[in-house]
Design an enzyme around this catalytic site. Sequence first.
Site, PDB file in Angstrom:
ATOM      1  CB  SER A   1       3.042   1.550   6.182  1.00 58.08           C
ATOM      2  OG  SER A   1       1.782   1.580   6.767  1.00 58.08           O
TER       3      SER A   1
ATOM      4  CG  ASP B   1      -0.014  -4.047   2.656  1.00 62.68           C
ATOM      5  OD1 ASP B   1       0.284  -3.470   1.601  1.00 62.68           O
ATOM      6  OD2 ASP B   1      -0.065  -3.480   3.773  1.00 62.68           O
TER       7      ASP B   1
ATOM      8  CG  HIS C   1      -0.442   0.272   2.508  1.00 61.33           C
ATOM      9  ND1 HIS C   1      -0.147  -0.718   3.422  1.00 61.33           N
ATOM     10  CD2 HIS C   1      -0.141   1.439   3.122  1.00 61.33           C
ATOM     11  CE1 HIS C   1       0.312  -0.165   4.533  1.00 61.33           C
ATOM     12  NE2 HIS C   1       0.327   1.133   4.376  1.00 61.33           N
TER      13      HIS C   1
END
Length: 264
Positions: A214, A118, A65
């Site tokens: 992230s 992801d 992402h």
Amino acid sequence: MKLQVVLIFCMAISATFARDISRRIVNGENADIADFPHALALFDSGRFFCGASVISRYWALTAAHCLDRNTAPSLINLYGNSTNRLTGGILFFVQRYVNHPQYRTIRLSTGQVIWDYDVSVIEVDHANPLDALFVRPTILPASCSSACCGACEGTVITLAGWGRTELGILPVNLQMLNQTIVNHTGCGPFWENEITDRMFCVTADFYDSCDGDSGSGILLTDRVSQIGYVSFGSIRCGDNSAPAVYGRLEHPSIREFVRSTTGL
């Protein structure tokens, strides 16, 4: 050729434009890049927005992402070899990146977006390899077809990154945090039962990852063995409302993607 640069200007403006979807470390502590030489900062057009980990001389790993906007590789950079997010490090140029072909977005009834598969791998320019005093690869796990091999309930994990702190600011100094993996089944209801076996959950408390983290590597406490990467968690980071969720690198579908793309 490695480019050692002082990134004060472009990294300072990144604090204003950092993407909201990435994760941060809340209530962590100062860390030294010498103890986490795999840790990289990921930049898009000069703006810091995610973390990544070194997995070989030419490859890094992050969350898909972070790289799902089809940004040209020439606009993506990795930064490492420094504890300081603003200066003293090395900027690495990206040749290409590859997201997992089954990467998908899941929108919950609350409106929050989470992700499955992801994971993304980033290949740097071979003339500018991920190789410096404090730029070293993690050890990747073997593929695991069991419920867990390394990413098991009760396991203590470590992460490091430059994401926002409990003060809501992007720290200059690298931060680190230890967390504990919790029961997979018990985690599901917090996330509308969208938790898959390609994920694992960690303790829901006031110590958390959030904006800017992230894609950062999740390691065992030996700080070398990588078992995952930061994916998603509560929008209100560190509010003790839901376990954070990380990508499970040992899952066969994730591990085979990394192997087939990078040869690792």
